[in-house]
Design an enzyme around this catalytic site. Structure first.
Site, PDB file in Angstrom:
ATOM      1  N   ALA A  54      22.214  -1.246  39.512  1.00 36.99           N
ATOM      2  CA  ALA A  54      21.355  -0.721  38.456  1.00 36.99           C
ATOM      3  C   ALA A  54      19.920  -1.203  38.583  1.00 36.99           C
ATOM      4  CB  ALA A  54      21.911  -1.133  37.092  1.00 36.99           C
ATOM      5  N   CYS A  55      19.765  -2.419  39.094  1.00 40.69           N
ATOM      6  CA  CYS A  55      18.464  -3.096  39.059  1.00 40.69           C
ATOM      7  C   CYS A  55      17.565  -2.646  40.211  1.00 40.69           C
ATOM      8  CB  CYS A  55      18.700  -4.602  39.139  1.00 40.69           C
ATOM      9  SG  CYS A  55      17.197  -5.559  39.372  1.00 40.69           S
TER      10      CYS A  55
END
Length: 319
Positions: A54-55
């Site tokens: 996600a990051c």
């Protein structure tokens, strides 16, 4: 293992903006380098990379690891996108599809790694984390430095074709550094400054420069496949991770909605799709389920009901 209450660092809903409502990102804390002749030698199998799909910062490291062919040199573990009150969880604490258990210590959360390395650590528990298995500590948690190490420090152990790939070539460094500086401030971090602002004034002070920079990038990329020179560089990697999340997340969740990439920026949109569809280092490290669930679930101060939007469909358009 430390049992201190560190929830003011792990729970993003407890984080504070500045007095004017603006978001200020803290500097990364672990800044050692993998270097020949140094404390952390470039040895095959010695290091472990902890990431979230996600990051965007962590995904930088995943992309460069793949581009340079370092999969056999640096192992990877992926955390769950559900960043809750204890921060990033491993699959042992939150069995989200595609998440891993921590193979080294069976940690429940990323914070456990930080407190193992430094029991009195004070700061955010972020990814990526580059861990040294030999000395059992964190080498570095700053993505911009990790990708530089991956780019150069293992070259003499890599096949010639992978060693020859240089994402930060000497002749282009000045131009890469210049682009990185304003892209980081107004685009990579600009979406966060827009989304985490707690006053109208702070939000507009971030979102307007963000789109001015996108306009500038549109001009740079018109008729070009890459940002700098005529080759793939770290400047492309660093911008890609923000742009690929832009329409699925930042437009809605962070209110970056003056224009979308797909409908407002034809040159950026083409550049994005060429990287994604023509280079597996970009597509294989991009997990839209993790991306969307993370942002919409993990920021209840922005999205209290944690509803994840269905669109856009598709997440990225074909070439």
């Amino acid at each position: 293992m430390s049992t201190r209450d560190v929830s003011h660092f792990t729970d993003i809903s407890k984080s504070k903006t500045a007095e004017d409502g603006s978001f200020k990102r803290s500097a990364s804390s672990f800044r050692d380098l993998i270097k020949k002749g140094g404390k952390f030698e470039p040895e095959k199998g010695r290091y472990h990379l902890y990431v979230s799909y996600a990051c965007p910062w962590a995904t930088r490291a995943l992309i460069v690891r793949k581009i340079k062919g370092l999969e056999e040199f640096v192992d990877v573990s992926v955390v769950s996108p559900h960043m809750g009150e204890h921060g990033w969880p491993f699959a042992s604490a939150d069995a989200f599809p595609g998440a891993d258990v921590d193979p080294l210590f069976n940690s429940q959360h990323v914070k456990d790694l930080y407190l193992r390395a430094k029991p009195d650590y004070e700061g955010r528990f972020t990814v990526p984390v580059l861990w040294d298995k030999k000395t059992n500590t964190i080498v570095n948690n700053e993505s911009s430095e990790i990708i530089r190490m991956f780019n150069s420090e293992f070259n003499d152990q890599l096949p010639a074709d992978k060693a020859a790939i240089d994402l930060y070539p000497e002749s282009l460094r000045k131009e890469i550094d210049e682009i990185n500086e304003w892209v980081y401030d107004t685009v990579n971090n600009g979406v966060y400054k827009s989304g985490f602002a707690t006053t109208q004034k702070a939000y507009e002070a971030a979102v307007v420069p963000l789109f001015e920079s996108l306009d500038r990038l549109e001009k740079i990329l018109t008729g070009k496949d890459y940002l700098v020179g005529n080759q793939l560089t770290e400047a492309d990697v660093r911008l890609f991770v923000t742009i690929v999340r832009f329409d699925p997340v930042y437009v809605g969740h962070f209110k970056c909605n003056i224009r979308t990439i797909r409908d407002g920026y034809p040159a950026i949109h083409l550049w994005l799709r060429k990287l994604y569809w023509n280079n597996s280092a970009f597509s294989s490290t991009c997990n839209f389920d993790h991306i969307k669930v993370h942002y919409y679930w993990s920021h209840p101060h922005i999205n209290p009901h944690r509803i994840v939007p269905v669109g856009p469909i598709p997440n990225i358009l074909p070439l």
